[in-house]
Design a protein around this motif. Structure first.
Motif, PDB file in Angstrom:
ATOM      1  N   TRP A  75       0.834  -1.199   0.000  1.00 58.23           N
ATOM      2  CA  TRP A  75       0.000   0.000   0.000  1.00 58.23           C
ATOM      3  C   TRP A  75       0.873   1.256   0.000  1.00 58.23           C
ATOM      4  O   TRP A  75       2.021   1.237   0.461  1.00 58.23           O
ATOM      5  CB  TRP A  75      -0.927  -0.007   1.220  1.00 58.23           C
ATOM      6  CG  TRP A  75      -2.168  -0.811   0.938  1.00 58.23           C
ATOM      7  CD1 TRP A  75      -2.230  -2.156   0.743  1.00 58.23           C
ATOM      8  CD2 TRP A  75      -3.485  -0.305   0.759  1.00 58.23           C
ATOM      9  NE1 TRP A  75      -3.520  -2.526   0.452  1.00 58.23           N
ATOM     10  CE2 TRP A  75      -4.315  -1.414   0.472  1.00 58.23           C
ATOM     11  CE3 TRP A  75      -4.067   0.964   0.826  1.00 58.23           C
ATOM     12  CZ2 TRP A  75      -5.686  -1.282   0.241  1.00 58.23           C
ATOM     13  CZ3 TRP A  75      -5.423   1.099   0.607  1.00 58.23           C
ATOM     14  CH2 TRP A  75      -6.224  -0.009   0.303  1.00 58.23           C
ATOM     15  N   ARG A 110      -1.294  -2.434  -4.245  1.00 53.50           N
ATOM     16  CA  ARG A 110      -2.607  -2.975  -3.893  1.00 53.50           C
ATOM     17  C   ARG A 110      -3.616  -1.901  -3.528  1.00 53.50           C
ATOM     18  O   ARG A 110      -4.824  -2.140  -3.543  1.00 53.50           O
ATOM     19  CB  ARG A 110      -2.459  -3.977  -2.755  1.00 53.50           C
ATOM     20  CG  ARG A 110      -1.576  -5.160  -3.158  1.00 53.50           C
ATOM     21  CD  ARG A 110      -1.573  -6.218  -2.101  1.00 53.50           C
ATOM     22  NE  ARG A 110      -2.847  -6.915  -2.027  1.00 53.50           N
ATOM     23  CZ  ARG A 110      -3.192  -7.958  -2.771  1.00 53.50           C
ATOM     24  NH1 ARG A 110      -2.358  -8.418  -3.666  1.00 53.50           N
ATOM     25  NH2 ARG A 110      -4.369  -8.536  -2.628  1.00 53.50           N
ATOM     26  N   GLU A 148      -6.788  -3.637  -5.765  1.00 52.95           N
ATOM     27  CA  GLU A 148      -6.894  -5.087  -5.896  1.00 52.95           C
ATOM     28  C   GLU A 148      -7.394  -5.622  -4.562  1.00 52.95           C
ATOM     29  O   GLU A 148      -6.856  -5.252  -3.514  1.00 52.95           O
ATOM     30  CB  GLU A 148      -5.485  -5.638  -6.111  1.00 52.95           C
ATOM     31  CG  GLU A 148      -5.379  -6.752  -7.109  1.00 52.95           C
ATOM     32  CD  GLU A 148      -3.958  -7.276  -7.090  1.00 52.95           C
ATOM     33  OE1 GLU A 148      -3.089  -6.617  -7.654  1.00 52.95           O
ATOM     34  OE2 GLU A 148      -3.740  -8.331  -6.473  1.00 52.95           O
TER      35      GLU A 148
END
Ligand code: COA
Length: 165
Positions: A75, A110, A148
């Motif tokens: 992240w 992500r 995601e």
């Protein structure tokens, strides 16, 4: 308007644009330019984009890695983001943010978090997620979006470069 990654000879102007954009902001620590430098020096300036109008740098956005409960989960955090005061409210910030998010997602990231005005950042896909927390600010100012999978739970920490002053 062109958007491209920073190059070494953009750095001084990125500093100047950042300082000028945050100077009037009451909530600002006035250390945003130093934060960008510290992230760059630490190799943590994952994405650094500038907006160019007729060859002049009019805006900048940075993305850097964050941890969740102390772990790298792929992240990132958006910010600082700045548009030169005389060029604000004409779409430049939005273009930088959208392009940055697109590029970040393509790297395999992500998801992304942001700390800021919900009225501004929700238009880019960010939202409040109670389980993903950031200490020290009212929860509505901390937002996330997953590229995601789902938004994870835990406590987010920004890179140590954000402690720059
Ligand atoms: C925040 C910033 C990057 C936005 O860039 P910009 O080019 O001015 O923004 P855009 O033109 O893409 O978007 C303008 C829209 O955002 C809104 N907006 C801009 N800043 C906002 C804020 N802090 N809170 C709520 N809305 C905001 C404008 O009112 C306008 O809304 P509209 O589209 O409904 O008319 C720029 O204003 C800036 O540099 N501000 C000073 C530094 C700063 O505060 N950075 C963000 C810290 S979280």
């Amino acid at each position: 308007m062109d958007i491209r990654s920073e190059q070494a000879n953009d750095i001084a102007t990125i500093r100047a644009v950042t300082k000028a954009a945050f100077a009037p902001m009451a909530y600002s620590s006035q250390t945003e330019a130093e934060i960008i430098d510290a992230l760059r020096d630490a190799g943590a300036l994952t994405i650094s984009l500038i907006a160019l109008d007729q060859g002049e740098i009019v805006g900048h956005v940075a993305f850097s890695p964050v941890t969740i409960d102390g772990e790298d989960k792929g992240w990132f955090g958006l910010g600082p983001v700045s548009v030169r005061p005389d060029r604000q409210k004409s779409g430049t910030g939005g273009r930088l943010i959208r392009e940055g998010l697109t590029r970040l997602a393509k790297t395999g990231a992500r998801g992304c978090v942001v700390l800021g005005e919900p009225g501004y950042y929700k238009r880019f896909g960010f939202d409040n997620h109670a389980a993903l927390r950031f200490e020290g600010v009212p929860a509505e100012y901390f937002m996330a979006q997953a590229f995601e999978g789902r938004v994870p739970s835990g406590r987010v920490s920004y890179h140590a470069g954000f402690d720059a002053s």
